[in-house]
Write a protein that holds these residues in place. Structure first.
Motif, mmCIF file in Angstrom:
data_model
loop_
_atom_site.group_PDB
_atom_site.id
_atom_site.type_symbol
_atom_site.label_atom_id
_atom_site.label_comp_id
_atom_site.label_asym_id
_atom_site.label_seq_id
_atom_site.Cartn_x
_atom_site.Cartn_y
_atom_site.Cartn_z
ATOM 1 N N VAL A 206 0.983 -1.097 0.038
ATOM 2 C CA VAL A 206 0.190 -0.213 -0.211
ATOM 3 C C VAL A 206 0.790 1.085 -0.256
ATOM 4 O O VAL A 206 0.553 1.833 -0.590
ATOM 5 C CB VAL A 206 -0.506 0.283 1.285
ATOM 6 N N GLU A 207 1.898 1.312 0.589
ATOM 7 C CA GLU A 207 2.881 2.347 0.911
ATOM 8 C C GLU A 207 3.208 2.468 -0.843
ATOM 9 O O GLU A 207 3.847 3.633 -0.918
ATOM 10 C CB GLU A 207 4.262 2.559 2.339
ATOM 11 N N LEU A 208 3.433 1.448 -1.629
ATOM 12 C CA LEU A 208 4.180 1.584 -2.398
ATOM 13 C C LEU A 208 2.932 2.720 -3.296
ATOM 14 O O LEU A 208 4.008 2.937 -4.453
ATOM 15 C CB LEU A 208 4.961 0.482 -3.109
ATOM 16 N N ILE A 209 2.661 1.326 -3.453
ATOM 17 C CA ILE A 209 1.407 2.398 -4.531
ATOM 18 C C ILE A 209 1.130 3.532 -4.169
ATOM 19 O O ILE A 209 1.000 4.198 -4.932
ATOM 20 C CB ILE A 209 -0.273 1.498 -3.981
ATOM 21 N N ASN A 210 1.039 4.422 -3.093
ATOM 22 C CA ASN A 210 0.417 5.803 -2.510
ATOM 23 C C ASN A 210 2.269 5.613 -2.960
ATOM 24 O O ASN A 210 1.700 7.433 -4.159
ATOM 25 C CB ASN A 210 1.230 5.832 -1.042
ATOM 26 N N ARG A 211 3.118 6.176 -2.874
ATOM 27 C CA ARG A 211 4.439 6.316 -3.337
ATOM 28 C C ARG A 211 4.152 6.887 -4.627
ATOM 29 O O ARG A 211 4.855 7.862 -5.803
ATOM 30 C CB ARG A 211 5.921 5.456 -2.420
ATOM 31 N N VAL A 212 4.117 5.574 -5.627
ATOM 32 C CA VAL A 212 3.701 5.503 -7.494
ATOM 33 C C VAL A 212 3.315 6.577 -7.972
ATOM 34 O O VAL A 212 3.371 7.262 -8.718
ATOM 35 C CB VAL A 212 4.135 3.431 -7.641
ATOM 36 N N ASP A 213 1.836 6.730 -7.287
ATOM 37 C CA ASP A 213 0.792 7.424 -7.443
ATOM 38 C C ASP A 213 1.144 8.688 -7.281
ATOM 39 O O ASP A 213 0.838 10.002 -8.110
ATOM 40 C CB ASP A 213 -0.007 7.608 -6.947
ATOM 41 N N LYS A 214 2.101 8.849 -6.052
ATOM 42 C CA LYS A 214 3.192 10.470 -6.592
ATOM 43 C C LYS A 214 3.725 10.419 -7.039
ATOM 44 O O LYS A 214 4.536 11.520 -7.032
ATOM 45 C CB LYS A 214 3.030 10.938 -4.753
ATOM 46 N N GLN A 215 4.435 9.135 -7.488
ATOM 47 C CA GLN A 215 5.547 9.783 -8.409
ATOM 48 C C GLN A 215 6.619 9.867 -7.762
ATOM 49 O O GLN A 215 7.574 10.959 -8.678
ATOM 50 C CB GLN A 215 5.666 10.555 -9.697
ATOM 51 N N GLU A 216 6.842 9.738 -6.518
ATOM 52 C CA GLU A 216 8.319 10.141 -6.016
ATOM 53 C C GLU A 216 8.985 9.498 -7.301
ATOM 54 O O GLU A 216 9.253 8.536 -7.687
ATOM 55 C CB GLU A 216 8.335 9.153 -4.460
ATOM 56 N N PRO A 217 10.700 10.140 -6.223
ATOM 57 C CA PRO A 217 11.933 9.707 -6.557
ATOM 58 C C PRO A 217 12.070 7.672 -6.855
ATOM 59 O O PRO A 217 11.476 7.221 -5.432
ATOM 60 C CB PRO A 217 13.641 9.910 -6.258
ATOM 61 N N ILE A 218 12.888 7.638 -7.447
ATOM 62 C CA ILE A 218 13.133 6.008 -8.503
ATOM 63 C C ILE A 218 13.614 5.211 -6.442
ATOM 64 O O ILE A 218 13.375 4.553 -6.244
ATOM 65 C CB ILE A 218 14.082 5.406 -8.922
ATOM 66 N N GLU A 219 14.371 6.665 -5.853
ATOM 67 C CA GLU A 219 14.984 6.079 -4.741
ATOM 68 C C GLU A 219 14.617 5.714 -3.591
ATOM 69 O O GLU A 219 14.585 4.763 -2.542
ATOM 70 C CB GLU A 219 16.267 6.902 -4.676
ATOM 71 N N LYS A 220 13.392 6.887 -3.360
ATOM 72 C CA LYS A 220 12.489 5.805 -1.620
ATOM 73 C C LYS A 220 11.421 5.096 -2.527
ATOM 74 O O LYS A 220 11.077 4.020 -1.502
ATOM 75 C CB LYS A 220 11.535 7.237 -1.953
ATOM 76 N N LEU A 221 11.271 4.461 -3.378
ATOM 77 C CA LEU A 221 10.847 3.015 -3.984
ATOM 78 C C LEU A 221 11.334 1.801 -3.554
ATOM 79 O O LEU A 221 10.970 0.860 -2.998
ATOM 80 C CB LEU A 221 9.608 3.381 -5.713
ATOM 81 N N GLU A 222 12.912 2.477 -3.824
ATOM 82 C CA GLU A 222 13.735 1.302 -3.792
ATOM 83 C C GLU A 222 13.532 0.973 -2.091
ATOM 84 O O GLU A 222 13.160 -0.226 -2.232
ATOM 85 C CB GLU A 222 14.571 1.040 -4.675
ATOM 86 N N GLY A 223 13.994 1.875 -1.185
ATOM 87 C CA GLY A 223 14.276 1.685 -0.598
ATOM 88 C C GLY A 223 12.845 0.973 0.567
ATOM 89 O O GLY A 223 13.060 0.484 1.098
ATOM 90 N N THR A 224 11.508 1.310 -0.086
ATOM 91 C CA THR A 224 10.592 0.725 0.522
ATOM 92 C C THR A 224 10.637 -0.298 -0.103
ATOM 93 O O THR A 224 9.892 -1.733 1.344
ATOM 94 C CB THR A 224 8.825 1.861 0.094
ATOM 95 N N LEU A 225 10.706 -1.289 -0.699
ATOM 96 C CA LEU A 225 10.901 -1.968 -1.488
ATOM 97 C C LEU A 225 11.612 -3.202 -0.072
ATOM 98 O O LEU A 225 11.120 -4.356 -0.213
ATOM 99 C CB LEU A 225 11.752 -3.189 -2.946
ATOM 100 N N LYS A 226 12.792 -2.845 -0.617
ATOM 101 C CA LYS A 226 14.104 -3.575 0.279
ATOM 102 C C LYS A 226 13.342 -3.701 1.343
ATOM 103 O O LYS A 226 13.851 -4.394 1.956
ATOM 104 C CB LYS A 226 15.290 -2.848 -0.012
ATOM 105 N N ARG A 227 12.294 -3.136 2.418
ATOM 106 C CA ARG A 227 11.644 -3.533 3.832
ATOM 107 C C ARG A 227 11.069 -5.546 3.678
ATOM 108 O O ARG A 227 11.407 -5.646 4.856
ATOM 109 C CB ARG A 227 10.641 -1.977 3.814
ATOM 110 N N ASP A 228 11.388 -5.346 2.684
ATOM 111 C CA ASP A 228 10.374 -6.692 2.199
ATOM 112 C C ASP A 228 10.840 -7.803 1.110
ATOM 113 O O ASP A 228 10.385 -7.638 -0.489
ATOM 114 C CB ASP A 228 8.775 -6.881 2.286
ATOM 115 N N PRO A 229 12.792 -8.146 1.239
ATOM 116 C CA PRO A 229 12.921 -8.305 -0.451
ATOM 117 C C PRO A 229 11.749 -10.153 -1.034
ATOM 118 O O PRO A 229 12.169 -10.500 -2.224
ATOM 119 C CB PRO A 229 13.964 -9.553 -0.019
ATOM 120 N N SER A 230 11.438 -10.516 -0.540
ATOM 121 C CA SER A 230 10.258 -11.742 -1.034
ATOM 122 C C SER A 230 8.974 -10.606 -2.094
ATOM 123 O O SER A 230 8.599 -11.386 -2.931
ATOM 124 C CB SER A 230 9.755 -12.587 -0.390
ATOM 125 N N LEU A 231 8.656 -9.714 -1.224
ATOM 126 C CA LEU A 231 7.836 -9.003 -2.348
ATOM 127 C C LEU A 231 8.556 -8.456 -3.580
ATOM 128 O O LEU A 231 7.731 -8.398 -4.929
ATOM 129 C CB LEU A 231 6.837 -7.776 -1.505
#
Length: 400
Positions: A206-231
């Protein structure tokens, strides 16, 4: 060749679900639009083979036409094609030879309904399972007081199951599988068991979807995703699946954003959100959500409106999130950004997408009356709807 029959029948589908809540096969229900129509078995098999090739997953044909079913029983079928045979046809001496031939060839046959008379002795071993509707199951209605005639001579599949509680009770009574969409009380059942529906995973997405919806920088999106490598791994698997149709392999989340753009990436995060739960009872819900999204997208493919296609996909995939999050849509949509037309369909049950949603539910319910009504409301031809179904089921098989 198969196009002609797609305009003469209405199709519906539902899953076979085993004790592990895994989907082991798909039931394809075939209703003739006109009872007196002459339908071509070869055309039906060509359409079926486009989704379930001989070396693919299993499909069970539930054909509501005696003449078409008779023709299918006399045809050499791929061994992954199962046939559901009504009890009255199984007891007809004229069908003994075709049934024995199919059994010898290795096709699985399912006996549908309770025989009114004893089946021919040589025919009974041809059936691997019987299909027993919950409403007709004397063991369910009479419990330990069920009559001796309720004894099972072959393993059974329970149909007519509409809830997790009914599904679990069917397995406790010895069902090998259940047939249908037992999703109605998945939320309450999971809550009663004190289970969390993969809540941590869901919050990350959900956090990723919100960040993508706001078109935040790639670095912030990657940092969120790294919290769960399986995802991250699961997202990469989805994007690189044949259903996505990319000509190059996506090697990283950054690469995915560069290749796809924010809007196309959001639809696959929606798919990831709908399949992230680790609750076993929610497996059928996730299975249904993916197919809903793919079918809703296919229903408007010919519109040429990419934005509408993406929104329809998200609408279908999100349509069962209330069960996964155990919250009503009115609360969920405060935290998950969705387009206005999707919001109307999910929260208010209104708007331009609602008629498509009604059609999808008629397909899942295998209801000819509802199918016709929904098709008329959308002014879509039966052939167009059936072709959309087959494309969606093909894409679903690629994802699976």
């Amino acid at each position: 060749m198969s196009d002609a029959i797609l305009g003469q029948v209405a199709l519906g589908y539902s899953p076979f679900i085993d004790r592990n809540r895994a989907v082991t096969a798909t039931r394809l229900t075939v209703f003739p639009l006109r009872p007196d129509a002459t339908l071509d078995a070869a055309q039906l098999l060509e359409a079926v083979g486009s989704v379930w090739p001989a070396d693919g997953a299993r499909v069970s044909l539930n054909v509501a036409s005696e003449s078409l079913l008779s023709d299918l029983m006399k045809t050499e079928l791929a061994t992954n094609v199962m046939i559901e045979v009504p009890a009255f046809m199984a007891g007809d001496p004229v069908n003994v030879e075709p049934l024995l031939a199919l059994h010898k060839h290795g096709n699985v046959m399912l006996l549908k309904g309770r025989p009114l008379k004893e089946l021919p002795r040589e025919v009974l071993p041809c059936f691997k399972y019987s299909i027993i509707d919950l409403a007709d199951d004397r063991r369910a209605t009479e419990g330990p007081h069920a009559p001796a005639g309720a004894a099972r001579s072959i393993p059974h599949v329970q149909s007519g199951v509409g809830s997790v509680a009914e599904m679990e009770a069917s397995f406790n009574r010895g069902a090998a599988a259940v047939l249908g969409w037992p999703i109605d009380d998945a939320v309450s059942s999971s809550m009663a068991n004190g289970k969390k529906a993969g809540q941590t995973d869901l919050q990350v997405i959900v956090e990723l979807i919100n960040r993508v919806d706001k078109q935040e920088p790639i670095e912030k999106l990657e940092g969120t995703l790294k919290r769960d490598p399986s995802l991250a791994f699961k997202l990469m698997r989805y994007i690189n699946s044949p259903a996505f149709g990319l000509s190059v392999e996506i090697s990283s989340f950054r690469h995915a954003i560069m290749m796809l753009g924010y809007q196309r990436l959001k639809r696959w995060l929606a798919l990831l959100l709908a399949t992230a739960s680790k609750d076993t009872n929610l497996k059928p819900v996730m299975f249904a959500a993916v197919r809903r999204g793919l079918l809703m997208e296919e229903l408007v493919r010919s519109s040429g409106d990419d934005e509408m296609r993406n929104e329809m996909f998200i609408c279908g995939v999100f349509s069962l999130l209330d069960r996964m999050f155990k919250q009503p849509f009115s609360e969920l949509m405060r935290t998950i950004p969705v387009p206005q037309r999707v919001y109307q369909a999910l929260v208010d049950g209104s708007g331009p997408y609602q008629p498509y949603f009604d059609l999808v539910k008629s397909v899942e319910g295998e209801s000819l009356f509802d199918f016709k009504s929904a098709a008329d409301n959308l002014m879509m031809s039966v052939g167009e709807i059936n072709r959309a179904q087959l494309r969606a089921l093909t894409s679903a098989a690629d994802l699976d």
